[in-house]
Write a protein that holds these residues in place. Structure first.
Motif, PDB file in Angstrom:
ATOM      1  N   MET A  87      -5.362  -7.286   5.548  1.00 19.45           N
ATOM      2  CA  MET A  87      -4.034  -6.761   5.798  1.00 19.45           C
ATOM      3  C   MET A  87      -3.159  -7.898   6.308  1.00 19.45           C
ATOM      4  O   MET A  87      -3.633  -8.794   6.999  1.00 19.45           O
ATOM      5  CB  MET A  87      -4.091  -5.663   6.847  1.00 19.45           C
ATOM      6  CG  MET A  87      -2.760  -4.950   7.081  1.00 19.45           C
ATOM      7  SD  MET A  87      -2.859  -3.847   8.498  1.00 19.45           S
ATOM      8  CE  MET A  87      -2.927  -5.052   9.839  1.00 19.45           C
TER       9      MET A  87
ATOM     10  N   THR B   5       0.801  -1.220   0.000  1.00 18.30           N
ATOM     11  CA  THR B   5       0.000   0.000   0.000  1.00 18.30           C
ATOM     12  C   THR B   5       0.838   1.277   0.000  1.00 18.30           C
ATOM     13  O   THR B   5       0.288   2.368  -0.122  1.00 18.30           O
ATOM     14  CB  THR B   5      -0.929   0.031   1.229  1.00 18.30           C
ATOM     15  OG1 THR B   5      -0.144   0.149   2.418  1.00 18.30           O
ATOM     16  CG2 THR B   5      -1.799  -1.219   1.274  1.00 18.30           C
TER      17      THR B   5
ATOM     18  N   VAL C  53      -1.587  -5.604   1.835  1.00 19.76           N
ATOM     19  CA  VAL C  53      -2.852  -6.343   1.831  1.00 19.76           C
ATOM     20  C   VAL C  53      -2.662  -7.546   0.914  1.00 19.76           C
ATOM     21  O   VAL C  53      -1.994  -7.450  -0.122  1.00 19.76           O
ATOM     22  CB  VAL C  53      -3.995  -5.450   1.322  1.00 19.76           C
ATOM     23  CG1 VAL C  53      -5.230  -6.270   0.962  1.00 19.76           C
ATOM     24  CG2 VAL C  53      -4.344  -4.393   2.365  1.00 19.76           C
TER      25      VAL C  53
ATOM     26  N   VAL D  86      -4.896   0.586   3.814  1.00 18.87           N
ATOM     27  CA  VAL D  86      -5.101  -0.861   3.755  1.00 18.87           C
ATOM     28  C   VAL D  86      -6.587  -1.200   3.739  1.00 18.87           C
ATOM     29  O   VAL D  86      -6.996  -2.161   3.077  1.00 18.87           O
ATOM     30  CB  VAL D  86      -4.380  -1.597   4.912  1.00 18.87           C
ATOM     31  CG1 VAL D  86      -2.881  -1.371   4.850  1.00 18.87           C
ATOM     32  CG2 VAL D  86      -4.908  -1.207   6.263  1.00 18.87           C
TER      33      VAL D  86
END
Length: 376
Positions: free
Chosen positions: A324, A209, A333, A307
């Motif tokens: 996650m 992310t 994730v 996330v």
């Protein structure tokens, strides 16, 4: 020779004695259960840290092709606080080996890694374990994989000062192709569980992310303290020994939520192990992955918007389950997808990030791979 060995030769004008590696890891399920004597289900990645090494005539010299800040220290005297930055993980392994009664000679070490740093994929454990297998080989020390995992965990906990559990190092040492590592962290017993995604037309997408996280203290340490408080309130050695029915005896609502996550997460790990060991289509674990994410978001409160958005978008775009992975407050994730949906899921998350003005995520598919070893 490996390419890294060529770089070693160029820097120190002699070849290395060998090149060793250790992988990063993805945790399929079982978050913040390891330091509660619970269950985890990681696997070793095909992304890994390489160490080319050879005995040195003087002090240990450590150089990274990824990170600035070369370091030097004496393996016979190095102590916590002596070495800053990323090289502390290297020095910590030498220190922990010595503390365990296995002194190692000084060495020259050249490090290179493609494990993303700060993404929750255990780049630190990959570095520690790669250094450990290199140093023990150079010194002629014979240790089993679990012993090395314990020594490298001590390096991270006591030398670096990061209060992590033992899952990362055990995954890096015990990984195997197409297998998950089911770890009972109370007694460090492992069982390998099949995870052959290609057979079912599936892929596990890892979405970095780009929201970095930090483990050495802060909120990770606070969650660990909350779990200790919950175990004390229940009068059990660790939350692994508690049940959902016990939780009403915890008066503090925050501490109760923290405990509920750990207790139910242990149950989810065992549910996934039972499903996969029984030979079912892995798509069946999707709802369990979703429940894990909800628990981390609502009870343990370790997710962040990056996330949560990635997980929700992945599910909306066709993923069978998404959660996650890692210690939280950023990182990655994972999304269990049909092969044909990987591109669409990736695009959906990228679009959601662009709409919010966030840095674009980085996605790749992950397959269970081998644990630490010597390359040559």
């Amino acid at each position: 020779m490996t390419v890294l060995a060529d770089h070693f030769q160029a820097r120190w004008e002699r070849p290395p004695s060998g090149t060793w590696f250790a992988p990063g890891r993805v945790n399929l399920i079982g978050e913040h259960t390891d330091y509660n004597d619970g269950f985890v289900l990681p696997f070793a990645l095909d992304k890994r840290t390489l160490v080319a090494a050879a005995p040195a005539s003087g002090r240990t010299r450590v150089v990274s092709r990824n990170e600035p800040g070369d370091a030097e220290f004496d393996t016979s005297t190095v102590a916590p606080g002596d070495v800053p930055g990323w090289a502390a993980y290297v020095a910590g392994v030498a220190w922990a080996l010595r503390e365990a009664g296995h002194p190692v000679p000084d060495a020259d070490l050249l490090v290179e890694s493609d494990v993303p740093v700060g993404a929750g994929l255990s780049s630190s454990a990959a570095l520690e374990c790669a250094v450990a297998v290199a140093l023990t080989d150079l010194a002629g020390i014979t240790l089993d994989r679990t012993a090395i995992a314990k020594i490298t965990r001590r390096a991270e906990n006591e030398f670096v000062g990061a209060p992590t559990g033992g899952m990362d190092q055990m995954a890096a040492m015990h990984g195997k192709a197409d297998m998950l590592v089911f770890l009972d962290t109370r007694d460090d017993l492992i069982e390998r569980v099949p995870f052959r995604l290609a057979r079912y037309g599936l892929a596990l997408l890892v979405i970095d992310t780009q929201a970095p996280h930090a483990h050495a203290g802060g909120q990770y340490g606070e969650r660990r303290a909350d779990c200790a408080a919950a175990a004390e309130a229940l009068g059990v050695p660790a939350l692994r020994d508690a049940t959902v029915a016990d939780l009403d005896r915890i008066s503090d609502p925050r501490i109760r939520r923290r405990a509920r996550h750990v207790v139910t997460e242990d149950d989810r790990v065992r549910q996934v192990v039972d499903l996969l060991s029984g030979g079912v289509d892995p798509r069946a674990i999707g709802p369990v992955l979703d429940a894990s994410h909800a628990s981390m978001r609502d009870d343990f409160e370790i997710t962040v918007p990056h996330v949560d958005v990635a997980a929700a978008c992945a599910r909306s775009a066709g993923a069978h389950g998404a959660r996650m992975t890692g210690g939280g407050f950023g990182g990655c994730v994972i999304a269990l997808c049909d092969d044909g949906d990987v591109a669409g899921v990736t695009t959906a998350v990228e679009k959601a990030y662009a709409e919010r003005g966030w840095t674009a995520p980085v996605a790749f598919t992950a397959v269970p791979s081998a644990g630490a070893a010597r390359l040559e």
